[in-house]
Every structure is written in structure tokens, then in C-alpha cells.
Write a protein that holds these residues in place. Structure first.
Motif, PDB file in Angstrom:
ATOM      1  N   TYR A 170      55.745  -2.418 -29.801  1.00 27.48           N
ATOM      2  CA  TYR A 170      55.063  -3.088 -28.192  1.00 27.48           C
ATOM      3  C   TYR A 170      54.717  -1.479 -27.290  1.00 27.48           C
ATOM      4  N   GLU A 171      56.036  -0.598 -27.718  1.00 28.10           N
ATOM      5  CA  GLU A 171      55.762  -0.237 -26.279  1.00 28.10           C
ATOM      6  C   GLU A 171      54.833   0.556 -26.531  1.00 28.10           C
ATOM      7  N   ASN A 172      54.416   1.594 -27.822  1.00 26.02           N
ATOM      8  CA  ASN A 172      53.608   1.810 -28.150  1.00 26.02           C
ATOM      9  C   ASN A 172      52.191   1.716 -28.362  1.00 26.02           C
ATOM     10  N   GLY A 173      52.065   0.166 -28.437  1.00 28.29           N
ATOM     11  CA  GLY A 173      51.076  -0.480 -28.394  1.00 28.29           C
ATOM     12  C   GLY A 173      50.231  -0.428 -26.642  1.00 28.29           C
ATOM     13  N   LYS A 174      51.242  -0.936 -25.814  1.00 31.87           N
ATOM     14  CA  LYS A 174      50.587  -0.987 -24.356  1.00 31.87           C
ATOM     15  C   LYS A 174      50.305   0.489 -23.818  1.00 31.87           C
ATOM     16  N   LYS A 175      51.173   1.738 -24.605  1.00 32.25           N
ATOM     17  CA  LYS A 175      50.203   3.303 -23.709  1.00 32.25           C
ATOM     18  C   LYS A 175      49.123   3.358 -24.519  1.00 32.25           C
ATOM     19  N   LEU A 176      48.832   3.031 -25.800  1.00 33.29           N
ATOM     20  CA  LEU A 176      47.646   2.762 -26.046  1.00 33.29           C
ATOM     21  C   LEU A 176      46.277   1.849 -25.366  1.00 33.29           C
ATOM     22  N   PHE A 177      47.072   1.440 -24.777  1.00 34.47           N
ATOM     23  CA  PHE A 177      46.340   0.206 -24.230  1.00 34.47           C
ATOM     24  C   PHE A 177      45.198   0.470 -23.464  1.00 34.47           C
ATOM     25  N   PHE A 178      46.317   1.647 -22.577  1.00 33.99           N
ATOM     26  CA  PHE A 178      46.234   2.287 -20.956  1.00 33.99           C
ATOM     27  C   PHE A 178      45.167   3.446 -21.135  1.00 33.99           C
ATOM     28  N   TYR A 179      45.817   3.838 -22.916  1.00 38.05           N
ATOM     29  CA  TYR A 179      45.283   5.507 -23.129  1.00 38.05           C
ATOM     30  C   TYR A 179      43.871   6.015 -22.715  1.00 38.05           C
ATOM     31  N   ARG A 180      43.311   6.472 -22.293  1.00 37.72           N
ATOM     32  CA  ARG A 180      42.414   6.729 -21.636  1.00 37.72           C
ATOM     33  C   ARG A 180      41.564   7.251 -22.875  1.00 37.72           C
ATOM     34  N   ALA A 181      39.753   7.552 -23.424  1.00 37.52           N
ATOM     35  CA  ALA A 181      39.984   8.710 -24.519  1.00 37.52           C
ATOM     36  C   ALA A 181      38.213   8.394 -24.849  1.00 37.52           C
ATOM     37  N   GLY A 182      37.953   9.473 -25.878  1.00 39.07           N
ATOM     38  CA  GLY A 182      36.253   9.559 -26.119  1.00 39.07           C
ATOM     39  C   GLY A 182      35.629   9.525 -25.035  1.00 39.07           C
ATOM     40  N   PRO A 183      33.716  10.182 -25.564  1.00 35.85           N
ATOM     41  CA  PRO A 183      33.126  10.431 -24.299  1.00 35.85           C
ATOM     42  C   PRO A 183      32.483   9.942 -23.296  1.00 35.85           C
ATOM     43  N   PHE A 184      33.666   8.366 -22.884  1.00 31.17           N
ATOM     44  CA  PHE A 184      33.674   7.769 -21.418  1.00 31.17           C
ATOM     45  C   PHE A 184      34.685   7.644 -21.180  1.00 31.17           C
ATOM     46  N   ASN A 185      35.992   7.912 -22.044  1.00 31.33           N
ATOM     47  CA  ASN A 185      37.090   7.881 -20.820  1.00 31.33           C
ATOM     48  C   ASN A 185      37.481   6.826 -20.949  1.00 31.33           C
ATOM     49  N   PHE A 186      36.949   5.588 -22.458  1.00 33.73           N
ATOM     50  CA  PHE A 186      37.341   4.249 -21.655  1.00 33.73           C
ATOM     51  C   PHE A 186      38.794   4.252 -21.870  1.00 33.73           C
ATOM     52  N   SER A 187      38.929   2.946 -22.462  1.00 31.93           N
ATOM     53  CA  SER A 187      40.536   2.528 -22.562  1.00 31.93           C
ATOM     54  C   SER A 187      40.258   0.747 -22.720  1.00 31.93           C
ATOM     55  N   CYS A 188      41.554   0.249 -23.682  1.00 34.18           N
ATOM     56  CA  CYS A 188      41.076  -0.988 -23.623  1.00 34.18           C
ATOM     57  C   CYS A 188      41.490  -1.685 -21.721  1.00 34.18           C
ATOM     58  N   ALA A 189      42.213  -1.110 -21.446  1.00 32.23           N
ATOM     59  CA  ALA A 189      42.184  -1.350 -20.200  1.00 32.23           C
ATOM     60  C   ALA A 189      41.028  -1.754 -19.134  1.00 32.23           C
ATOM     61  N   ALA A 190      40.240  -0.753 -19.430  1.00 32.49           N
ATOM     62  CA  ALA A 190      38.851  -0.542 -18.637  1.00 32.49           C
ATOM     63  C   ALA A 190      38.460  -2.096 -18.621  1.00 32.49           C
ATOM     64  N   CYS A 191      38.206  -2.765 -19.868  1.00 30.86           N
ATOM     65  CA  CYS A 191      37.985  -3.817 -19.736  1.00 30.86           C
ATOM     66  C   CYS A 191      39.028  -4.885 -19.850  1.00 30.86           C
ATOM     67  N   HIS A 192      39.904  -4.784 -19.846  1.00 25.78           N
ATOM     68  CA  HIS A 192      40.423  -6.470 -20.194  1.00 25.78           C
ATOM     69  C   HIS A 192      42.098  -6.262 -19.198  1.00 25.78           C
ATOM     70  N   SER A 193      42.225  -5.550 -17.786  1.00 21.70           N
ATOM     71  CA  SER A 193      43.374  -5.752 -17.273  1.00 21.70           C
ATOM     72  C   SER A 193      43.660  -6.539 -15.860  1.00 21.70           C
ATOM     73  N   GLU A 194      42.163  -6.612 -15.871  1.00 22.53           N
ATOM     74  CA  GLU A 194      41.993  -7.513 -14.625  1.00 22.53           C
ATOM     75  C   GLU A 194      41.413  -8.852 -15.139  1.00 22.53           C
TER      76      GLU A 194
END
Length: 278
Positions: A170-194
Motif C-alpha cells: 500500500y505504501e509503495n503504491g502511494k509513493k508511486l501514485f505521487f511520483y512524477r516521471a517521464g517527458p511531461f513530469n506526470f504522476s497518477c496524482a496529476a489527474c487523480h488527486s482532486e
């Protein structure tokens, strides 16, 4: 564009910024209306019943009881967490820790384990071409997953957090959810945290709290845009592709941890699967 706005502003006696704000407001109102219409369409489709994924469920049930693989054995003794052969309610409690593998596993990774240990498939053959092509036929693994998941339809999500590895997942999934990466510096949270966000006409649920169930509790599903039934593993792959991240390996630790994070946040919600998606 600016010259056109200046001419229009002069005609109506308004400033260009004010005119632009009105235009933005019209666009937002139109998008909100389209989102509402799209959601109403999906709700109607789900209420009508007769999902094409019902055929996948039937095929998956047959495959579950069919003798296959080098050992010519069925999956009827596969332990999905509630004991050998128990399917009813198993999906509602996955991902979870399994002592025989020493891992936290989701549905697909556990099915692969059973195909290897019970039926004698090699790891390469067990997860070969796990996802159907768009508009194609579902893979045997997808069909089995659809069947198993449907056996938890209408049940409460209850993903355990009793084991240290389950909590770590769970904790690893949470960290990955907010982790920014890639050419656009996106994370899962960019779309799904609000709450209240959308892309085009698609609503974007907040996956950081109980609102995650809006999405999690409705997979596996039949996305109309795909023309084939899809599982949550595929949805994770599609999200990371849209973020322009490298495609994760099927049943990878990262994917399972993300599913664990979303699933635990959805605990207590009722599963509805399969559903229609856009």
C-alpha cells in the motif's frame, strides 16, 4: 485570433480580457454539459444490462473448469486467498499476501501462479499475450479473470492490510501514485488527486480517498472505445502509457502496488462488475 477578438470587443463595447473570460465560461459550461450527458449515457447502459463482457465471463467459467496445460489439470483447486477452489468473494479481497509465493498478488498474478503450479504452464506461456488487441478477442487469462471477478459482484471490497508486506504494498503504491516521471513530469496524482476534475468529457475520480471506489469498484469492465473486455491491470498499463512512462511488465510489482493503494482506499464499497466504460 487577437485581432478578431479586438474587433468583436469594439462592437460590443467590452475589453478583450472580458470577452475571453466569457468564451472560457461558455467552453467550461459546454464541457460540463457533455460530461453530464456522457455519465448519463453510461448509467443508462449499465442499468439496461446485457454487457458484452457476459460472454467473457461464460468463457472464463469454462476455462476455469477445463483441463489444460502440460499436466492436463483444471484451475478448480486454485487458491485465490479463501482456500483451494473458492471463487466466490475472492476478488473482493485481492490483492493480498500469499504465503506460498511470499508475495502480495493481484488477481492476474495469482492466476498465473496457479497456471504454473497446477497446470504446468511455464511462466512465459502462462502470461503470454495477456491483453487483447483493441477490438480483438480477449485472452484466456482475461476471460478467467472476468469470471473470477464477477463472482464477487455485489460484494463489499475488503482488501486486507494485516501482513507487513500488504502494508508495504500500500505504501509503495502511494509513493508511486505521487511520483512524477517521464517527458511531461506526470504522476497518477496529476489527474487523480482532486475531486471535480475531468479530461475532455471524462470525469477523473479522486483516487486518494474513498472516492477511489468510483473507479476501482467498477473494474473489470467493457470500455466501448476498446470493443473488448478489460481488466484493472490493463487500465494501469493504459494510464502509464498516457503519462508517457515506459510500459510496465504484466503483473509487475509496481502495478500490483498501485492496485493495492487504490483498492484499500476503496474498502467498504460495493463491487459492480462488469460495467460499461467509455
Amino acid at each position: 485570433m487577437k485581432l478578431r477578438l479586438k474587433k468583436m470587443a469594439a462592437l460590443v463595447g467590452m475589453t478583450v480580457p472580458a470577452l475571453m473570460l466569457i468564451g472560457a465560461g461558455v467552453n467550461q459550461a459546454q464541457a460540463a454539459s457533455e460530461t453530464q450527458e456522457g455519465n448519463a449515457y453510461l448509467q443508462l447502459m449499465n442499468e439496461m444490462g446485457g454487457n458484452p463482457a457476459d460472454f467473457n465471463i461464460d468463457d472464463g467459467k469454462k476455462l476455469w473448469g477445463e483441463k489444460r496445460g502440460p499436466k492436463n489439470v483444471s484451475l478448480e483447486q486454485c487458491n485465490l486467498g479463501l482456500g483451494p477452489g473458492v471463487v466466490k468473494g475472492a476478488y473482493a479481497q485481492l490483492p493480498r499476501y500469499f504465503a506460498d509465493t511470499g508475495k502480495v498478488q493481484d488477481l492476474e498474478s495469482r492466476l498465473v501462479t496457479c497456471m504454473e503450479t497446477l497446470q504446468g504452464f511455464s511462466a512465459k506461456d502462462a502470461d503470454k499475450a495477456p491483453f487483447a488487441k483493441e477490438g480483438g478477442n480477449a485472452s484466456p487469462l482475461e476471460n478467467i479473470a472476468m469470471y473470477v471477478a464477477h463472482e464477487s459482484d455485489g460484494m463489499k471490497i475488503a482488501i486486507p492490510q494485516d501482513n507487513a508486506l500488504e502494508k508495504q504494498s500500500y505504501e509503495n503504491g502511494k509513493k508511486l501514485f505521487f511520483y512524477r516521471a517521464g517527458p511531461f513530469n506526470f504522476s497518477c496524482a496529476a489527474c487523480h488527486s482532486e475531486s471535480g476534475k475531468r479530461i475532455k468529457i471524462s470525469a477523473l475520480p479522486n483516487l486518494t480517498n474513498a472516492e477511489a471506489a468510483v473507479s476501482y469498484a467498477t473494474w473489470p469492465a467493457y470500455p466501448n472505445s476498446q470493443g473488448v473486455a478489460r481488466t484493472l491491470e490493463w487500465r494501469m498499463l493504459a494510464c502509464e502509457r498516457q503519462q508517457r512512462w515506459p510500459a510496465p511488465k504484466f503483473t509487475s510489482r509496481a502495478v500490483i502496488d498501485l492496485i493495492t493503494y487504490m483498492g484499500v482506499n476503496s474498502n467498504g464499497a460495493t463491487l459492480h462488475t462488469p460495467t460499461f466504460k467509455r
